[in-house]
Design an enzyme around this catalytic site. Structure first.
Site, PDB file in Angstrom:
ATOM      1  N   PHE A  25      -2.395  61.932   5.227  1.00 53.42           N
ATOM      2  CA  PHE A  25      -1.311  61.312   5.974  1.00 53.42           C
ATOM      3  C   PHE A  25      -1.909  60.286   6.938  1.00 53.42           C
ATOM      4  CE2 PHE A  25       0.341  65.643   5.081  1.00 53.42           C
ATOM      5  CZ  PHE A  25       1.357  65.267   4.212  1.00 53.42           C
ATOM      6  N   ARG A  47       3.218  55.851  22.199  1.00 54.28           N
ATOM      7  CA  ARG A  47       3.544  57.046  21.438  1.00 54.28           C
ATOM      8  C   ARG A  47       2.671  57.083  20.185  1.00 54.28           C
ATOM      9  NH1 ARG A  47       5.704  58.377  25.391  1.00 54.28           N
ATOM     10  NH2 ARG A  47       7.834  59.157  25.734  1.00 54.28           N
ATOM     11  N   SER A 129      11.519  65.839  12.529  1.00 58.49           N
ATOM     12  CA  SER A 129      11.140  65.900  13.946  1.00 58.49           C
ATOM     13  C   SER A 129      10.969  64.470  14.435  1.00 58.49           C
ATOM     14  CB  SER A 129       9.843  66.698  14.115  1.00 58.49           C
ATOM     15  OG  SER A 129       9.525  66.852  15.480  1.00 58.49           O
ATOM     16  N   PRO A 130      12.095  63.771  14.701  1.00 55.44           N
ATOM     17  CA  PRO A 130      12.044  62.330  14.938  1.00 55.44           C
ATOM     18  C   PRO A 130      11.331  61.921  16.227  1.00 55.44           C
ATOM     19  CG  PRO A 130      14.260  63.177  15.306  1.00 55.44           C
ATOM     20  CD  PRO A 130      13.475  64.281  14.685  1.00 55.44           C
ATOM     21  N   GLU A 135       9.257  61.548   8.794  1.00 55.62           N
ATOM     22  CA  GLU A 135       9.730  62.253   7.606  1.00 55.62           C
ATOM     23  C   GLU A 135      11.238  62.493   7.605  1.00 55.62           C
ATOM     24  OE1 GLU A 135       8.629  66.162   4.889  1.00 55.62           O
ATOM     25  OE2 GLU A 135       7.992  66.088   6.979  1.00 55.62           O
ATOM     26  N   GLU A 158      -3.926  70.910  -6.868  1.00 59.73           N
ATOM     27  CA  GLU A 158      -3.304  70.656  -5.568  1.00 59.73           C
ATOM     28  C   GLU A 158      -3.362  71.890  -4.665  1.00 59.73           C
ATOM     29  OE1 GLU A 158       0.627  69.078  -6.027  1.00 59.73           O
ATOM     30  OE2 GLU A 158      -0.068  67.311  -7.155  1.00 59.73           O
ATOM     31  N   GLU A 160      -2.015  74.753  -5.006  1.00 60.72           N
ATOM     32  CA  GLU A 160      -0.727  75.422  -4.843  1.00 60.72           C
ATOM     33  C   GLU A 160      -0.798  76.822  -5.432  1.00 60.72           C
ATOM     34  OE1 GLU A 160       2.567  71.818  -4.910  1.00 60.72           O
ATOM     35  OE2 GLU A 160       2.106  72.867  -6.771  1.00 60.72           O
TER      36      GLU A 160
END
Length: 206
Positions: A25, A47, A129-130, A135, A158, A160
């Site tokens: 990310f 921010r 979670s703005p 997202e 991955e 998983e």
């Protein structure tokens, strides 16, 4: 009383933006300003923003058998709390370039639970979670047959490791009440199911 939404994105001025981390990310740091509700202008402030793509989540539900499919898997973000970090969640996946949310829903249904959805119904879109991340979740109900559902799934490369559980709808809703299910997508979808369950069951009988 002033009506809400008097400002929009064009009222925000970004003075500077830089990427401070780039991995799976991305994290950006922004210097920005915007108008205040009292008519003044906010002084420039900073921010950090977690850049994460949109995702799609689906609640698989069989309206004939009145059962849902919930996925159990390890979640690092829940580690260190007074609960198991293995959570019960929905079918979910990140949206890739060129994919519609419906495409993602159907792909992840197969990959994570071996399910094919007879139809998809939109529940809502919501920001996770703005205050700190970009997202957006596209949330769906997916009509399935749970007759042969359940088992172990996940993509090995991955990392998983997923167990698909078939759960009575009433029991799943009860797990929200007692806190065993405490992730947003599952809570929203199961509460939606509680409101729409009779309609879905009636439609399935027609």
């Amino acid at each position: 009383m002033t009506e809400p939404f008097q400002f929009n994105a064009s009222d925000v001025t970004i003075e500077k933006r830089e990427t401070v981390f780039q991995g799976f990310f991305r994290m950006d740091k922004l210097w920005l300003t915007h108008p205040r509700f009292d008519g003044d202008t906010m002084p420039v402030f900073t921010r950090e923003l977690f850049i994460r793509g949109d995702a799609t989540c689906v609640l698989p539900y069989d309206p004939v058998r009145d059962e849902v499919v919930l996925l159990e898997q390890f979640r690092l973000g829940a580690l260190g709390r007074s609960q198991s970090p293995w959570l019960l969640e929905l079918v979910a996946g990140m949206n890739e370039d060129g994919e519609s949310p419906e495409d993602v829903a159907r792909r992840e249904g197969q990959e994570e639970a071996g399910l094919s959805f007879a139809r998809l119904e939109k529940i809502c879109d919501y920001l996770v979670s703005p205050g700190g991340t970009t997202e957006l979740i596209h949330l769906f109900y997916g009509a399935v047959s749970t007759e042969s559902a359940g088992g172990l799934f996940g993509i090995e490369h991955e990392h998983e490791d997923i167990r698909a559980h078939v759960v009575n709808a009433e029991h799943a809703i009860a797990m929200i009440r007692d806190g065993r299910i405490n992730n947003a997508a599952a809570i929203i979808a199961l509460q939606w199911l509680e409101l729409n369950r009779s309609r879905l069951r009636n439609e399935a009988q027609q």
